[in-house]
Design an enzyme around this catalytic site. Structure first.
Site, short mmCIF file in Angstrom:
data_model
loop_
_atom_site.label_atom_id
_atom_site.label_comp_id
_atom_site.label_asym_id
_atom_site.label_seq_id
_atom_site.Cartn_x
_atom_site.Cartn_y
_atom_site.Cartn_z
N LYS A 191 0.84 -1.20 0.00
CA LYS A 191 0.00 0.00 0.00
C LYS A 191 0.87 1.25 0.00
CE LYS A 191 -3.79 -2.56 1.94
NZ LYS A 191 -4.53 -3.06 3.09
N GLN B 160 -4.83 -1.78 9.23
CA GLN B 160 -4.66 -3.10 8.61
C GLN B 160 -5.28 -4.18 9.49
OE1 GLN B 160 -3.27 -3.68 5.48
NE2 GLN B 160 -4.09 -5.71 5.83
N ASP C 25 -11.38 2.40 3.25
CA ASP C 25 -11.69 0.98 3.08
C ASP C 25 -13.20 0.76 2.92
OD1 ASP C 25 -9.56 -0.78 2.92
OD2 ASP C 25 -9.21 -0.81 5.09
#
Ligand code: NAP
Length: 285
Positions: free
Chosen positions: A53, A97, A120
């Site tokens: 990422k 994460q 997200d």
């Protein structure tokens, strides 16, 4: 023999689009999108994802800020960090994460992220927006799947779409995105009966199960578009999807490989969401 859907190529195209727009945003408005990535503990798989990422951020011209916290971080400490990032104008997107260590309630953390920075699209506010079809952020993996289907030129409207898997991260939002495009959608799960028969009716079949070689040739309609979201590690260390690629590719019209299919798309769509967040937070959309 099926045509291969090249996730590396489609994801590179998405990242190039984001890069071009970012260059314009920096040149014309002096705004550089920023993504904060929070990792708790030292799970090797999570480390690989976080590094990918950060690398993608560099590729498209974003700033990335990594917060690597020890595995014994408390929920309060993590929530405090998220609150700080919520107020930081340099940070347009916040990503924690997953999975988080067991002492931390993942939902509590996700719910703390400001909806406008939730790149997200896991926050209940954004999940609700997806349900009513008024979304700013698309959940990254299902959004990536939509790009892959679109890259084949397949019309979704009116098609029988079957999604195997009903997780909040993949299966459910996947089904919603296909429904918003007027697919006739069936969601299957571990209690579904006659799974093979249902799958055999699918013009578009999306597998998000987490079981190697779960989708076999006899479950697939001739000419179907088959998208394999699964990422399974075999005993020999090789990565494989949920679909018996070798045999199913003899029947499908289009198929994604694993690796090199859905995987690269998820990160590309995260970049897209971060750019959208930066624009929205600066009143540009
Ligand atoms: P998950 O939360 O474990 O969900 C798996 C789903 O599969 C569940 O809904 C489960 O049904 C269903 N299932 C399990 N066994 C089944 C069976 N025998 N028949 C029918 N359905 C069955 O997994 P996930 O997070 O959605 O991820 C799915 C896969 O995608 C995993 O391999 C994951 O690694 C991969 N993934 C890839 C990406 C990417 O970027 N490529 C991103 C996210 C996930 P129940 O609900 O009834 O238990």
């Amino acid at each position: 023999m099926a045509n291969l859907i090249d996730g590396k190529k489609v994801s590179a195209d998405v990242k190039q689009r984001v890069k071009n727009e970012t260059e314009k945003l920096i040149a014309e408005k002096g705004i550089t999108p920023g993504l904060a990535v929070v990792i708790v503990g030292d799970d090797p798989a999570s480390r690989v994802y976080v590094n990918s990422k950060k690398k993608a951020c560099t590729e498209v011209g974003f700033n990335s800020y990594e917060y690597a916290l020890p595995g014994d971080t408390t929920q309060e400490e993590l929530v405090e960090l998220v609150n700080k990032l919520n107020e930081d104008p340099k940070v347009n997107g916040i990503l924690c994460q997953l999975p988080l260590p067991s002492q931390i309630d993942e939902n509590a953390v996700i719910n703390t992220i400001k909806a406008e920075k939730d790149v997200d699209a896991f926050h209940p506010f954004n999940v609700g927006k997806i349900m009513i079809g008024e979304y700013a952020f698309l959940p990254c993996t299902p959004a990536g799947v939509m790009e892959l289907i679109d890259s084949t030129g397949t019309e979704i409207s009116g098609k029988n779409c079957v999604v195997i898997g009903r997780s909040n991260i993949v299966g459910k939002p996947m089904a919603m995105l296909l429904l918003h495009r007027s697919g006739t959608v069936t969601i299957c799960h571990s209690k579904t009966q006659n799974l093979g028969e249902i799958c055999k009716n699918a013009d578009i079949l999306v597998a998000a199960v987490g079981k190697a070689n779960f989708v076999t040739e006899d479950m697939v309609k001739e000419g179907a578009v088959v998208i394999d979201v699964g990422m399974n590690r075999l005993e020999n260390g090789k990565l494989c999807g949920d679909v018996d690629f070798q045999n199913v590719s003899r029947k499908a019209s289009y198929i994604t490989p694993v690796p090199g299919g859905v995987g690269p798309m998820t990160i590309a769509m995260l970049m897209q969401n971060t750019l959208t967040a930066a624009k929205a937070q600066n009143g540009l959309i």
